[in-house]
Write an enzyme that holds these catalytic residues in place. Structure first.
Site, PDB file in Angstrom:
ATOM      1  N   ILE A 240       0.850  -1.191   0.000  1.00  0.00           N
ATOM      2  CA  ILE A 240       0.000   0.000   0.000  1.00  0.00           C
ATOM      3  C   ILE A 240       0.885   1.239   0.000  1.00  0.00           C
ATOM      4  CG2 ILE A 240      -1.670   1.358   1.320  1.00  0.00           C
ATOM      5  CD1 ILE A 240      -2.900  -1.171   0.138  1.00  0.00           C
ATOM      6  N   LYS A 241       0.596   2.168  -0.926  1.00  0.00           N
ATOM      7  CA  LYS A 241       1.261   3.467  -0.899  1.00  0.00           C
ATOM      8  C   LYS A 241       0.279   4.499  -0.383  1.00  0.00           C
ATOM      9  CE  LYS A 241       3.334   7.212  -3.423  1.00  0.00           C
ATOM     10  NZ  LYS A 241       3.326   8.014  -4.652  1.00  0.00           N
ATOM     11  N   GLN A 242       0.726   5.270   0.606  1.00  0.00           N
ATOM     12  CA  GLN A 242      -0.152   6.267   1.203  1.00  0.00           C
ATOM     13  C   GLN A 242       0.652   7.511   1.580  1.00  0.00           C
ATOM     14  OE1 GLN A 242      -2.846   8.077   1.562  1.00  0.00           O
ATOM     15  NE2 GLN A 242      -4.010   6.193   2.078  1.00  0.00           N
TER      16      GLN A 242
END
Length: 358
Positions: A240-242
């Site tokens: 996940i990129k956040q």
């Protein structure tokens, strides 16, 4: 040149003690699946991912200066579409040439390079076997007048596979008018990517003008971004990129007056988070199935103190239990040697044994 602990500490300035000595008392570190040399064996191998996906995940974890640590440093350059080529590359026109994007990732010792079908396809024969490719399959194009904000597909999963990509990446604008369609498109694309043996990375971004209210930008609120992460892992994103959380209370701010938005529990704010940036990021990690999907935070826009900001972001991500950084504009909007130095600085945080999980 590697930077030692005292140099990294110095770059944190007045925040050094605040960030390096913080102890997280919200969600305990022993509840998390933490990055490590055996992460693929201990976590991903227990899932329904097939052997080819595990091979490509191992490729991502094994490449570059962070190879074998369980952490990732990734160079993403899709801004030619997302922010326009001219605006993105005016500071350093060399990056109009796709080869220089890949060279920067290699020179900077990254685990992988993320870019468009066009960029990676243009140099695939020369580089796809030298550094793991992550093909960004959808984009927000800004030529429609007036500008609209939507992520649309720019190619197929078969193209990414034929190119030799180790993984595919996509963005969903959670909270936007067209997020339903994006969720369905990306879920199908990721399922097929897994079938063909590629790993998946999802940019879980919030996007709605209503999320800016009362002078606060809740696009980077821990509670809203945490839920976006949870939806991303539900789509079976492996990573996940956040954006790094900067505030909290997005649900509360949008549940004022006559409006009713989402669902919240007061314990999100009283027990599971504090206002400390490491605790806010720990909540993001928790929503990634307690770290079973790795959380990588974005490096953000280029500014006056890029080196210090990059170290700060890396320290927060690592101490929260995250898996690394994906940093683009800070790296490519400067000469290649300076960009490589910035990427190395980020990596040095993850290589520093004295910077531990809080």
């Amino acid at each position: 040149m590697a930077h030692n602990h005292s140099e990294l500490t110095e770059m944190l300035g007045d925040e050094a003690e605040f960030l390096l000595n913080h102890q997280c008392r919200t969600i305990a570190r022993d509840q998390l699946c933490l990055p490590g040399v055996d992460f693929v064996d201990k976590v991903y191998a227990l899932s329904d991912r097939n052997n080819r996906v595990l091979v490509n995940l191992e490729r991502l974890f094994s490449h570059g200066r962070l190879g074998g640590t369980g952490y990732m440093s990734i160079l993403p350059v899709d801004q030619g579409v997302e922010h326009s080529g001219g605006a993105s590359f005016a500071k350093n026109p060399a990056y109009f040439d796709p080869e220089n994007i890949v060279k920067l990732a290699m020179e900077g010792g990254c685990n992988a390079v993320v870019s468009t079908f066009g960029v990676l396809g243009a140099v695939a024969r020369k580089y796809a076997h030298k550094i793991p490719f992550v093909v960004k399959i959808n984009h927000n194009e800004l030529l429609t007048y007036p500008n609209t904000f939507d992520q649309i597909m720019f190619g197929t999963i078969d193209q990414a596979s034929d190119m030799g990509a180790a993984a595919v990446g996509a963005t969903i604008y959670f909270g936007a008018d067209n997020s339903d369609r994006q969720i369905v498109e990306v879920a199908r694309a990721f399922a097929y990517a897994h079938e063909l043996g590629m790993a998946t990375i999802l940019w879980c971004y919030m996007r709605n003008s209503a999320f800016k209210t009362g002078g606060v930008d809740y696009h980077v609120a821990a509670d809203l971004t945490g839920q976006a992460n949870h939806l991303g892992v539900t789509l079976q994103a492996d990573i996940i990129k956040q954006k790094l959380p900067e505030v909290n209370g997005g649900y509360k701010a949008l549940n004022t007056g006559d409006s009713s938005y989402g669902k919240l529990d007061e314990r999100i704010y009283s027990d599971l988070t504090t206002d400390h940036p490491i605790d806010l990021t720990r909540y993001q990690v928790a929503n990634c199935y307690m770290g079973r999907a790795g959380l990588i935070n974005s490096g953000g826009a280029s500014g006056k103190n890029d080196y210090g900001e990059a170290v700060r972001t890396a320290v927060i991500n690592k101490r929260a239990g995250g898996m690394g950084l994906i940093s683009g504009r800070k790296a490519f909007q400067r000469p290649m040697d300076e960009g490589a130095k910035l990427l190395n600085l980020i990596q040095d945080v993850y290589l520093d044994d004295k910077i531990t999980v809080a």
